[in-house]
Design an enzyme around this catalytic site. Structure first.
Site, short mmCIF file in Angstrom:
data_model
loop_
_atom_site.label_atom_id
_atom_site.label_comp_id
_atom_site.label_asym_id
_atom_site.label_seq_id
_atom_site.Cartn_x
_atom_site.Cartn_y
_atom_site.Cartn_z
N TYR A 1 -1.51 -0.40 10.34
CA TYR A 1 -1.13 -0.27 8.75
C TYR A 1 -0.59 -0.60 8.39
CZ TYR A 1 -3.07 -1.34 4.24
OH TYR A 1 -3.53 -1.31 2.94
N SER B 1 0.49 -1.48 0.58
CA SER B 1 0.01 -0.29 0.07
C SER B 1 1.03 1.86 0.03
CB SER B 1 -0.57 0.30 1.51
OG SER B 1 -1.57 1.04 1.19
#
Length: 246
Positions: free
Chosen positions: A149, A136
């Protein structure tokens, strides 16, 4: 392009392949001739996609490492491993708990360790392999409200680079794709909760001022999984509409 045979006779594993980016990857790899296997805890969705694409599947919780290893041993060996499964949680760090940390790290990072550890020996033995991580842009840029995350995805990039160094001798390449905001059911759920302002913020975070499509990420994965990408390893490719420059 979809429908070509550049992945003919290659066996591919896709984790979290039942929906979103993972499902687009499964479809793209199958269209290009790969024999695909899906690992996903959503048995119904995995079975439906398997019926559509001719893929095999195993319904397994990726934090059940014994179950993951059994599934890979049963469905493999594989030439391609796409570590796609992931989960996010929107909360400022001081609002998170140890249980949150463990869950996010287990799914986003430790499950990748397990899958790759199980899939790599067969690739090493045959002297060919492609490992593709779905990271990501949060792992490169950080994420307000997604610190754990982002940490996990940043760790994924470092893990991939390390594996690339260790496995080059076996003609195995390891690369990471970094999606930005992509129009998936998970994103739409977040937008439904956050409203139009959240959607606008996501679009404006990119140079192209739009959301990406899962198929656009899948196209990058298919290239990195192909024989054509044999001289590409240890790389981190943003598929994010130019987020780092926006």
């Amino acid at each position: 392009m979809p429908g070509t045979d550049r992945l003919q006779d290659l066996r591919a594993l896709v984790t979290g392949g039942a929906a979103g980016i993972g499902a687009a990857v499964v479809r793209r790899l199958a269209q290009e001739g790969a024999q695909v296997a899906i690992l996903d805890r959503d048995a119904a969705a995995a079975e439906a996609l398997a019926a559509e694409t001719g893929a095999a599947f195993a319904a397994v919780d990726l934090t059940d490492f014994a179950g993951v290893r059994e599934a890979i041993a049963r469905l493999g060996p594989f030439d391609i491993a796409v570590n796609n499964a992931g989960v996010d949680q929107h909360a400022f760090f001081t609002q998170t708990t140890e249980a949150d940390w463990r869950r996010l790290l287990a799914i986003n990072l430790e499950a990748v360790f397990c899958v790759t550890h199980a899939a790599l020996p067969a690739m090493q033995a045959q002297g060919f392999g492609r490992v593709v991580m779905i990271g990501s842009e949060a792992g490169r840029l950080g994420s307000r409200g997604g610190s754990v995350y982002a940490a996990a995805k940043g760790g994924l990039v470092a893990f991939a680079k390390s594996l690339a160094m260790e496995n080059a001798r076996y003609a195995i390449t390891v690369n990471t794709v970094l999606p930005g905001p992509v129009d998936t059911p998970l994103l739409r759920k977040a937008v439904a909760a956050g409203g139009d302002k959240l959607l606008a913020a996501m679009e404006n975070a990119t140079l192209l001022r739009r959301l990406g499509a899962p198929e656009e990420v899948a196209a990058a994965v298919a290239f990195l999984a192909s024989r054509e990408a044999g001289f590409v390893t240890g790389e981190t490719l943003g598929v994010s509409g130019g987020m780092p420059l926006a």
